[in-house]
Every structure is written in C-alpha cells, then in structure tokens.
Write a protein that holds these residues in place. Sequence first.
Motif, PDB file in Angstrom:
ATOM      1  N   SER A  48      29.103  46.350  42.340  1.00 13.77           N
ATOM      2  CA  SER A  48      30.337  45.574  42.446  1.00 13.77           C
ATOM      3  C   SER A  48      31.023  45.378  41.091  1.00 13.77           C
ATOM      4  CB  SER A  48      30.054  44.202  43.085  1.00 13.77           C
ATOM      5  OG  SER A  48      29.085  43.485  42.340  1.00 13.77           O
ATOM      6  N   TRP A 225      39.683  48.385  34.844  1.00 12.06           N
ATOM      7  CA  TRP A 225      40.277  47.044  34.849  1.00 12.06           C
ATOM      8  C   TRP A 225      41.029  46.788  36.156  1.00 12.06           C
ATOM      9  CZ3 TRP A 225      39.569  43.053  31.530  1.00 12.06           C
ATOM     10  CH2 TRP A 225      38.915  43.344  30.342  1.00 12.06           C
ATOM     11  N   GLU A 227      40.185  48.018  38.989  1.00  8.52           N
ATOM     12  CA  GLU A 227      39.195  47.908  40.063  1.00  8.52           C
ATOM     13  C   GLU A 227      38.383  46.623  39.990  1.00  8.52           C
ATOM     14  OE1 GLU A 227      36.765  51.351  39.858  1.00  8.52           O
ATOM     15  OE2 GLU A 227      38.416  52.768  40.134  1.00  8.52           O
ATOM     16  N   LEU A 228      38.498  45.906  38.859  1.00  9.18           N
ATOM     17  CA  LEU A 228      37.696  44.696  38.686  1.00  9.18           C
ATOM     18  C   LEU A 228      38.178  43.567  39.595  1.00  9.18           C
ATOM     19  CD1 LEU A 228      35.503  43.117  37.111  1.00  9.18           C
ATOM     20  CD2 LEU A 228      37.292  42.523  35.441  1.00  9.18           C
ATOM     21  N   GLU A 229      37.265  43.039  40.391  1.00  9.01           N
ATOM     22  CA  GLU A 229      37.539  41.886  41.246  1.00  9.01           C
ATOM     23  C   GLU A 229      36.422  40.868  41.018  1.00  9.01           C
ATOM     24  OE1 GLU A 229      38.003  42.944  45.315  1.00  9.01           O
ATOM     25  OE2 GLU A 229      39.557  44.446  44.936  1.00  9.01           O
ATOM     26  N   ALA A 231      35.946  37.938  42.068  1.00 10.13           N
ATOM     27  CA  ALA A 231      35.463  37.268  43.277  1.00 10.13           C
ATOM     28  C   ALA A 231      34.556  38.170  44.097  1.00 10.13           C
ATOM     29  CB  ALA A 231      36.643  36.812  44.131  1.00 10.13           C
ATOM     30  N   GLY A 232      34.670  39.478  43.872  1.00 11.66           N
ATOM     31  CA  GLY A 232      33.883  40.419  44.658  1.00 11.66           C
ATOM     32  C   GLY A 232      32.561  40.793  44.028  1.00 11.66           C
TER      33      GLY A 232
END
Length: 327
Positions: A48, A225, A227-229, A231-232
């Motif tokens: 993730s 950057w 693709e960064l989540e 919360a995920g």
Amino acid sequence: MNETAKVQAKAPHAGKTSSSLYIVGLALVAVYLFWGGTYLGMKVAIESMPPFLMAGARFFSAGLVLYIISRLTGARRPEFREWSSAAIVGALLLLGGNGMVAWAEQRVSSSVASLIIAAVPVWMMLLGWFGKNGKRPSTGVIAGIVLGFLGIVVLVLQPGQDSAAGKGFDIIGITALLAASISWAAGSMYSRSAKLPGSPLMSTAAQMLTGGVLLIIFSYFTGDWGELEMAGITARSYLAFGYLVLFGSIVGYTAYIWLLKNAEPSLVSTYAFVNPVVAVLLGWLLAGEQLTAGARTAAVIIIAAVVIVTVFRSRVPGGKRKDSSNA
C-alpha cells in the motif's frame, strides 16, 4: 607462579573470550535474520506504499537517526567532497540497487528477488576483473562466477510459477533485479576508493541521507507521489516500514559494522549466502511463497556460487576486503 594462580589468572581472560564470542554470535544472528527479512519487509510495505517513495522515506529516516547518533558519539560533520562521494554511493546502492528491488517486488516474489540479489558478490568479482588495473581472479573464483551465471539462467528460463504474479516469471521484474544487483555491485566497488567520512556510522548515515533524498526525488518522476494515499496505507505496511527502518537499516547495519571490527572477515561475509536462505524461508512461512523445482535448483546453484566466490576471494594473500551491505 603455582598452578592455582595460573588458573585464576586465565579465568578473567576466558570469561572475556566467551562473552565476546556470545556477542559475535548475537550480531551474526541479527545480520542474518534482519537483513534476510528485508525482502519480505519490502514486499509487505509496497502493498500500500509506492515503492520508490517508500524506499526513500525508509533510508532518509534511518540515515537521520544514524547521523544524530554519530554526531552524539563524536563523529565530525562530512565535508563537501565526502557528501558528494556519499551521494554517488547512495545513488548506486540505494536508488539503483535497493529502490529497484522494491519496484521489482511488485512483479516477482521476495524469494526470487533475494536469489537474484544474492549474486552481487559474483558481479563484484566480474567488475573488478574487467575494471581498471583488474587482476585475473583465481580458478576457484572463476568457477564460482560461471556457476552463478548458470544459476541465474536456470532461474530466468525455467517455466515455473512465480507466486507473486501467478504466472510464468516476469521478465521485466527479473531484468530490473539484474540491473539492481549490478548497480549494487558497482556501488560497492566504488565505495572502496571513494572519499567517505572516516566514521563508519557517519559514512553510512551520509549514504542513506543522500540516497534517500535521491529516491524521494526520483519517486516524483515515477508517479509515486500521485499514487500515494495516506488513508489507504495499511497497518501491515506501516509495520513492515518500521521493521525496515529500525531492524533492517539501523540495528542490522550497526551489527554489521561492529562485526567488521570484531570478527574475521570470512565469518562476516557468510551473510551473503545466509540472507537469501532466510529470505526464502520467511517468504514460504509468512507469505505463502512457493518455489518450483526449477527455482529451487537455481537457488542451490546461486547460493553455491556465492559460497565458492566468497571462500576463494578470502584466500587472496593480504586480501583484506571491504564488504558492503544491503542495509
């Protein structure tokens, strides 16, 4: 001096020797297990987290901790030339080496990644042979190099199933791992003559800080950057990231540096062929990764090649080697 006095005089020395052997054993176990576990750690972290951004954050965090520790223990600040050399080493070892491994593990299993990277000593000997003022290695080392290439060919060409992809081995992932292993070998060779800080820990800190910054910058251009989540990001990935920073980079490398000063180089170098064994076992036990018969055969060949190269290069007269780590 009577016999009783002699025995009493030897007792403290024997106690120190026993204690030293115990510490050496603990340090070896730390390097074997913690570094062997980094392959699975990266695999879980990138579930993730974007790979290059994860690797950059990992090494920058570890480098910052080591820099603070080094300064507190009296190490001087690196000079500009030392920072420049550290940046080159960091680019080869961490950006081209470790970062590419993290990216490749999106496509291949951690077990396969560890086996390809296990061949780094083979690449180092080959680069040293064809490099400037290179000397022809011994027959034993050449045999190890040939055997190592044979193992890689068997691994790449065998038609088995890679548990990471659920299909035949991913040629792009394998190619990325080969590029990573060559980059790591080149960085290791360059670090031998580079102008780096005299303190081993400060040198490592500088390499991790500069390599971490380069990884973070590179991650912007790879789209990490975007693709960064936050919360995920799962708890599993956070735990794996913490493991990589604390045990893989800080504790593992500190143990390795201590071993270089307090144990025989031939003993320390055994990590090169123990780590992939640990990585394969952990991948099997904790991630359900399976190696086909062909991959198991390749594993035996590659590890045997690393053993042969390591043993024969340690027999070079006056050959005091400076090994590099996978931090």
